[in-house]
Design an enzyme around this catalytic site. Structure first.
Site, PDB file in Angstrom:
ATOM      1  N   GLY A  12       1.180  -1.163   0.056  1.00 52.03           N
ATOM      2  CA  GLY A  12       0.427  -0.194   0.382  1.00 52.03           C
ATOM      3  C   GLY A  12       1.070   1.475  -0.229  1.00 52.03           C
ATOM      4  O   GLY A  12       0.477   1.896   0.532  1.00 52.03           O
ATOM      5  N   ASN A  93       1.981  -2.281   5.420  1.00 50.83           N
ATOM      6  CA  ASN A  93       1.103  -0.603   5.667  1.00 50.83           C
ATOM      7  C   ASN A  93       0.010  -0.814   5.224  1.00 50.83           C
ATOM      8  O   ASN A  93      -1.073  -0.183   5.314  1.00 50.83           O
ATOM      9  CB  ASN A  93       1.948   0.570   4.823  1.00 50.83           C
ATOM     10  CG  ASN A  93       1.600   1.514   4.655  1.00 50.83           C
ATOM     11  OD1 ASN A  93       1.450   2.181   5.500  1.00 50.83           O
ATOM     12  ND2 ASN A  93       0.349   1.991   3.538  1.00 50.83           N
ATOM     13  N   SER A 145      -1.966   0.251  15.308  1.00 54.81           N
ATOM     14  CA  SER A 145      -2.503   1.803  15.658  1.00 54.81           C
ATOM     15  C   SER A 145      -2.496   2.314  17.187  1.00 54.81           C
ATOM     16  O   SER A 145      -3.076   1.572  17.586  1.00 54.81           O
ATOM     17  CB  SER A 145      -3.874   1.865  14.443  1.00 54.81           C
ATOM     18  OG  SER A 145      -4.711   2.717  14.673  1.00 54.81           O
ATOM     19  N   TYR A 158     -11.093  -2.260  13.343  1.00 48.27           N
ATOM     20  CA  TYR A 158      -9.999  -2.060  12.757  1.00 48.27           C
ATOM     21  C   TYR A 158      -9.492  -2.146  13.748  1.00 48.27           C
ATOM     22  O   TYR A 158      -8.314  -2.341  13.705  1.00 48.27           O
ATOM     23  CB  TYR A 158     -10.622  -0.568  12.359  1.00 48.27           C
ATOM     24  CG  TYR A 158      -9.220   0.445  11.865  1.00 48.27           C
ATOM     25  CD1 TYR A 158      -8.763   0.357  11.079  1.00 48.27           C
ATOM     26  CD2 TYR A 158      -8.665   1.928  12.941  1.00 48.27           C
ATOM     27  CE1 TYR A 158      -7.331   0.407  10.584  1.00 48.27           C
ATOM     28  CE2 TYR A 158      -7.465   2.416  12.313  1.00 48.27           C
ATOM     29  CZ  TYR A 158      -6.395   1.698  11.452  1.00 48.27           C
ATOM     30  OH  TYR A 158      -5.870   2.259  10.732  1.00 48.27           O
ATOM     31  N   ALA A 159     -10.568  -1.670  15.182  1.00 44.46           N
ATOM     32  CA  ALA A 159      -8.915  -1.565  16.308  1.00 44.46           C
ATOM     33  C   ALA A 159      -8.733  -3.605  16.222  1.00 44.46           C
ATOM     34  O   ALA A 159      -7.787  -3.847  17.126  1.00 44.46           O
ATOM     35  CB  ALA A 159      -9.945  -1.601  18.060  1.00 44.46           C
ATOM     36  N   ALA A 160     -10.152  -4.365  16.539  1.00 48.24           N
ATOM     37  CA  ALA A 160      -9.607  -5.423  16.289  1.00 48.24           C
ATOM     38  C   ALA A 160      -8.302  -6.226  15.518  1.00 48.24           C
ATOM     39  O   ALA A 160      -7.344  -6.900  16.175  1.00 48.24           O
ATOM     40  CB  ALA A 160     -10.382  -6.663  16.174  1.00 48.24           C
ATOM     41  N   SER A 161      -8.652  -5.241  14.320  1.00 46.56           N
ATOM     42  CA  SER A 161      -7.283  -6.202  13.415  1.00 46.56           C
ATOM     43  C   SER A 161      -5.668  -5.561  13.933  1.00 46.56           C
ATOM     44  O   SER A 161      -4.776  -6.194  13.309  1.00 46.56           O
ATOM     45  CB  SER A 161      -7.534  -5.186  12.046  1.00 46.56           C
ATOM     46  OG  SER A 161      -7.770  -3.745  11.886  1.00 46.56           O
ATOM     47  N   LYS A 162      -6.064  -4.630  14.218  1.00 43.92           N
ATOM     48  CA  LYS A 162      -4.791  -3.386  14.799  1.00 43.92           C
ATOM     49  C   LYS A 162      -4.208  -4.183  16.195  1.00 43.92           C
ATOM     50  O   LYS A 162      -2.517  -3.901  16.072  1.00 43.92           O
ATOM     51  CB  LYS A 162      -4.898  -2.051  14.741  1.00 43.92           C
ATOM     52  CG  LYS A 162      -5.075  -1.341  13.144  1.00 43.92           C
ATOM     53  CD  LYS A 162      -4.044  -2.105  12.146  1.00 43.92           C
ATOM     54  CE  LYS A 162      -4.043  -0.376  10.735  1.00 43.92           C
ATOM     55  NZ  LYS A 162      -2.993  -1.024   9.785  1.00 43.92           N
ATOM     56  N   ILE A 191      -2.701  11.271  12.617  1.00 42.24           N
ATOM     57  CA  ILE A 191      -1.453  11.915  11.517  1.00 42.24           C
ATOM     58  C   ILE A 191      -2.136  12.606  10.024  1.00 42.24           C
ATOM     59  O   ILE A 191      -3.572  12.407   9.626  1.00 42.24           O
ATOM     60  CB  ILE A 191      -0.971  10.481  10.734  1.00 42.24           C
ATOM     61  CG1 ILE A 191       0.347   9.782  11.978  1.00 42.24           C
ATOM     62  CG2 ILE A 191       0.275  11.130   9.758  1.00 42.24           C
ATOM     63  CD1 ILE A 191       0.471  10.359  12.576  1.00 42.24           C
TER      64      ILE A 191
END
Length: 250
Positions: A12, A93, A145, A158-162, A191
């Site tokens: 990415g 990434n 993250s 998203y939280a689970a993946s990170k 960011i």
């Protein structure tokens, strides 16, 4: 230069943190394997970035592919091995978001985020491990993250993946440490990217209030941290998650 004669794969790598990382690694001397998902828009962005990299004197290999698909990942790494002969740095990434409160979140949106952010990182880690174990050297850096550490409403997927990326990082660091390969994660906070650019001024003020340093970070802040972890300056650092978040996760 610190990364001369090194080959780095950045997944990415066309926009945001990925692009900044590509440029930072290249500036420090690394040749680049540039990964992105195939599309006409991405093809144009890739051509522009390749020109910049070649102007720096770097060798570049474009490796299209969706990292959530095992067949694509296998082809990506075969192409790198055939073209460069080795791989010294992997930067995981590539990632996506499908934000929604859990009661409204569709299962397919949960699956899509897990498949790209977590499974895709796993698939790339697996292929890189094969190459780096034989070399008895290498650096794997994965993007987590701040959300994977402290959570965020509307981002259960998203939280689970990170958070999963952090767990995989520590486990793989233990597996590959005896072979001289370091494995670390970088956890950015908020960011300044295209994603934050669309936020209202009111929301940005609220975000800054939650950050001890009082400001959003820049993609270069994250890229320079990744470049450090990819260098021999960080040869005794492994299994760590480096927070680049202005103090949010303290």
């Amino acid at each position: 230069m610190k990364l001369s004669n090194k080959v780095a794969l950045v997944t990415g790598g066309l926009k945001g943190i990925g692009r900044a990382t590509v440029m930072e690694l290249a500036t420090q001397g690394a040749d680049i394997a540039l990964n992105y998902r195939a599309s006409e828009k991405n093809k144009v962005l890739a051509e522009e970035l390749v020109k910049e990299l070649k102007d720096l004197g770097r060798d570049v290999l474009c490796v299209e592919g969706d990292i959530s698909h095992e067949e694509d990942v296998e082809k990506i790494f075969k192409s790198i091995k055939k073209y460069f002969g080795h791989l010294d740095i992997l930067v995981n990434n590539a990632g996506i978001t499908r934000d929604q409160l859990i009661l409204r979140m569709k299962t397919e949106d949960f699956d899509a985020v897990i498949n790209t952010n977590l499974k895709g990182t796993y698939l790339c880690m697996k292929q890189a491990s094969r190459l780096m174990m034989k070399q008895k050297s290498g650096h794997i850096i994965s993007l987590s993250s701040v959300v994977g550490v402290i959570g965020n409403a509307g981002q259960v997927n998203y939280a689970a993946s990170k958070a999963g990326v952090i767990g995989m990082t520590m486990s793989l660091a233990r597996e590959l440490g005896p072979r001289g390969v370091t494995v670390n994660a970088v956890a950015p906070g908020f960011i300044e990217t295209d994603m934050t650019e669309v936020l209202s001024d009111e929301i940005k003020v609220g975000l800054k209030a939650s950050i001890p340093l009082g400001t959003l970070g820049h993609v270069e802040d994250v890229a320079k941290t990744i470049a450090f972890l990819a260098s021999d300056d960080a040869k005794y650092i492994t299994g760590q998650t480096i927070h680049v978040d202005g103090g949010m996760a303290m």
